[in-house]
Design an enzyme around this catalytic site. Structure first.
Site, PDB file in Angstrom:
ATOM      1  N   LYS A  35       5.771   8.746  15.829  1.00 11.17           N
ATOM      2  CA  LYS A  35       4.740   8.297  14.881  1.00 11.17           C
ATOM      3  C   LYS A  35       4.685   6.770  14.864  1.00 11.17           C
ATOM      4  O   LYS A  35       5.592   6.103  15.382  1.00 11.17           O
ATOM      5  CB  LYS A  35       5.060   8.846  13.490  1.00 11.17           C
ATOM      6  CG  LYS A  35       6.360   8.323  12.906  1.00 11.17           C
ATOM      7  CD  LYS A  35       6.861   9.189  11.755  1.00 11.17           C
ATOM      8  CE  LYS A  35       8.119   8.582  11.151  1.00 11.17           C
ATOM      9  NZ  LYS A  35       8.862   9.546  10.348  1.00 11.17           N
ATOM     10  N   ARG A 130       9.418  14.628  -1.728  1.00  9.96           N
ATOM     11  CA  ARG A 130       8.236  13.994  -1.159  1.00  9.96           C
ATOM     12  C   ARG A 130       7.319  15.133  -0.736  1.00  9.96           C
ATOM     13  O   ARG A 130       6.492  15.549  -1.512  1.00  9.96           O
ATOM     14  CB  ARG A 130       8.632  13.068   0.003  1.00  9.96           C
ATOM     15  CG  ARG A 130       7.530  12.115   0.406  1.00  9.96           C
ATOM     16  CD  ARG A 130       7.974  11.093   1.442  1.00  9.96           C
ATOM     17  NE  ARG A 130       8.476  11.708   2.665  1.00  9.96           N
ATOM     18  CZ  ARG A 130       8.876  11.018   3.747  1.00  9.96           C
ATOM     19  NH1 ARG A 130       8.856   9.695   3.727  1.00  9.96           N
ATOM     20  NH2 ARG A 130       9.315  11.637   4.815  1.00  9.96           N
ATOM     21  N   TYR A 255       6.301 -25.101   5.719  1.00 10.64           N
ATOM     22  CA  TYR A 255       5.534 -24.886   4.491  1.00 10.64           C
ATOM     23  C   TYR A 255       6.448 -24.873   3.273  1.00 10.64           C
ATOM     24  O   TYR A 255       7.545 -24.305   3.302  1.00 10.64           O
ATOM     25  CB  TYR A 255       4.828 -23.527   4.542  1.00 10.64           C
ATOM     26  CG  TYR A 255       3.575 -23.506   5.375  1.00 10.64           C
ATOM     27  CD1 TYR A 255       2.508 -24.339   5.071  1.00 10.64           C
ATOM     28  CD2 TYR A 255       3.465 -22.639   6.447  1.00 10.64           C
ATOM     29  CE1 TYR A 255       1.345 -24.308   5.833  1.00 10.64           C
ATOM     30  CE2 TYR A 255       2.312 -22.593   7.206  1.00 10.64           C
ATOM     31  CZ  TYR A 255       1.248 -23.436   6.895  1.00 10.64           C
ATOM     32  OH  TYR A 255       0.107 -23.394   7.651  1.00 10.64           O
ATOM     33  N   MET A 303       2.571 -18.280  10.384  1.00 13.10           N
ATOM     34  CA  MET A 303       1.840 -17.196  11.039  1.00 13.10           C
ATOM     35  C   MET A 303       2.142 -17.110  12.540  1.00 13.10           C
ATOM     36  O   MET A 303       2.362 -16.026  13.074  1.00 13.10           O
ATOM     37  CB  MET A 303       0.331 -17.367  10.827  1.00 13.10           C
ATOM     38  CG  MET A 303      -0.478 -16.165  11.278  1.00 13.10           C
ATOM     39  SD  MET A 303      -2.245 -16.383  11.068  1.00 13.10           S
ATOM     40  CE  MET A 303      -2.404 -16.452   9.296  1.00 13.10           C
TER      41      MET A 303
HETATM   42  C1  LIG Z   1      10.182   9.831  10.804  1.00 14.23           C
HETATM   43  C2  LIG Z   1      10.740  11.197  10.723  1.00 14.23           C
HETATM   44  C3  LIG Z   1      11.880  11.553  11.457  1.00 14.23           C
HETATM   45  C4  LIG Z   1      12.669  10.564  12.282  1.00 14.23           C
HETATM   46  O1  LIG Z   1      13.513   9.817  11.438  1.00 14.23           O
HETATM   47  P1  LIG Z   1      14.541   8.754  12.050  1.00 14.23           P
HETATM   48  O2  LIG Z   1      15.280   8.272  10.867  1.00 14.23           O
HETATM   49  O3  LIG Z   1      13.703   7.672  12.650  1.00 14.23           O
HETATM   50  O4  LIG Z   1      15.359   9.461  13.047  1.00 14.23           O
HETATM   51  C5  LIG Z   1      12.285  12.874  11.403  1.00 14.23           C
HETATM   52  N1  LIG Z   1      11.629  13.786  10.654  1.00 14.23           N
HETATM   53  C6  LIG Z   1      10.539  13.462   9.917  1.00 14.23           C
HETATM   54  C7  LIG Z   1       9.869  14.509   9.109  1.00 14.23           C
HETATM   55  C8  LIG Z   1      10.063  12.169   9.922  1.00 14.23           C
HETATM   56  O5  LIG Z   1       8.992  11.852   9.184  1.00 14.23           O
END
Ligand SMILES: *Cc1c(COP(=O)(O)O)cnc(C)c1O
Length: 362
Positions: A35, A130, A255, A303
């Site tokens: 992802k 969640r 800055y 930046m």
């Molecule tokens: C992002 C995610 C993972 C991977 O988690 P890591 O900590 O990066 O290994 C596994 N399962 C779900 C549902 C996730 O959203």
């Protein structure tokens, strides 16, 4: 492109890290989590390099589509399932697996026009609160799903852990126990472990493991190093010095004039900043390698540039190589100094940067 800031992606390291997952979870199938553009590494190149993964996990349809467009034929799971009814056609068209975490998604399956069966992963809320169904609802929801023509046989179970990054955490054990109890009555494939959990305990490696962060060569467990798990960083963020000056004691830098030279000293300017995804909140003292020598950030990154204390590398010149994170400078260290997590830094690298792949093809 002439700007020296760029991202190096080491595909050999990526494949090596996948082999480490196999080492830690030898009896599990591996769903590589890609992802957020494969945690910033580029989803198509990562999936292409991970030919030995058993499946891929993504957050949304758009990412799954990118994988299919790149020629990936493996199983792909939408980790959050569909967001709207409109997505159901594409889920079938692209042969995607979907998580079902809420009743509205059961309704989508029930009301879908097509009956081409979809592979469903039933999400159990084992305590993170969640996504997912409460343990008490799981049996009924599974029964309802089983009766739908649009759901393929072999409904799988999945849950996610809230505190796996903490060593020997009581909540992790509790969540695992809840998941084991809820799913025990069913002959079904099950998945519990993200990177941290699969490294922590063999018992957490069920039919499927879901590594993300560790594939990219970063330690998922607080206080432990990636090297300690035999992992190799995949991404390096590098640039070069575009200015070197000798400033006087008391001179402010950058800055806000928030940092002043404690003595006469050389100060370098690096061509990279928060516009590239380097954290604006990185504090003075954040490690940076100049020509491989450990130096530190001073003042606030801007930046496109940031300033570096060159007292540890007084011979540095314009054009010299600067490593902001990567193989010899774990992104974990940068994250600690910026009050964030490595995940955020990796997936925040800006697409304006040139990406360079290293590593042989499969
Ligand atoms: C992002 C995610 C993972 C991977 O988690 P890591 O900590 O990066 O290994 C596994 N399962 C779900 C549902 C996730 O959203």
């Amino acid at each position: 492109m002439t700007r020296p800031a760029r991202v190096i992606i080491d595909l050999d390291a990526l494949r090596h890290n996948l082999s480490r997952v196999r080492h830690y979870a030898p009896n599990s199938k591996i769903m590589a989590i890609v992802k957020a553009d494969a945690y910033g590494h580029g989803i198509a190149r990562v999936a292409g390099a991970l030919a030995h993964a058993d499946a891929f996990g993504v957050a949304c349809l758009e990412e799954a589509r990118q994988l299919r467009a790149a020629g990936i034929r493996k199983r792909i799971l939408l980790l959050e399932g569909p967001y709207t009814a409109e997505e159901m056609d594409d889920i079938r068209h692209f042969h995607l697996d979907m998580v079902v975490h809420h009743r509205f998604q059961v309704d989508l399956l029930e009301n879908a026009d097509s009956n081409a069966p979809v592979h469903v992963w039933l999400k159990v809320d084992s305590g993170m609160h969640r996504l997912g169904f409460a343990p008490s609802e799981v049996g009924n929801v599974r029964e309802r799903l089983r009766q739908l023509g649009g759901v393929a046989a072999g409904i799988r179970f999945i849950t996610h852990l809230a505190c796996a990054n903490e060593q020997d955490n009581a909540m992790t054990r509790q969540q695992a126990d809840i998941f084991f109890d809820v799913t025990r009555p069913y002959q079904a494939e099950k998945s519990l472990a993200n990177s941290a959990a699969l490294l922590a305990r063999r018992e957490y490696c069920l039919d499927w493991v879901r590594p993300g962060l560790m594939l990219y060569g970063v330690s998922p467990i607080d206080g432990q190093t990636a090297a300690g798990f035999g992992l190799e960083p995949v991404m390096s963020l590098e640039s070069a010095l575009i200015s070197v000056k000798h400033l006087k004691r008391g001179d402010p830098v950058g800055y806000g004039a928030s940092w002043r030279c404690p003595e006469d000293m050389p100060v370098g300017v690096v061509a990279a900043g928060y516009g590239d995804g380097y954290p604006r909140h990185a504090k003075t003292g954040t490690p940076i390698l100049v020509k491989g020598k450990p130096c530190v950030l001073i003042g606030n990154p801007s930046m496109d540039m940031m300033t570096v204390d060159l007292r540890a590398c007084p011979e540095a010149r314009i054009g010299d190589h600067v490593l902001l994170w990567g193989r010899r400078l774990p992104v974990e260290a940068t994250a600690l100094h910026a009050d964030t997590v490595p995940y955020e830094l990796l997936c925040g690298v800006h697409k304006r940067l040139e990406f360079v792949e290293h590593g042989r093809q499969n």
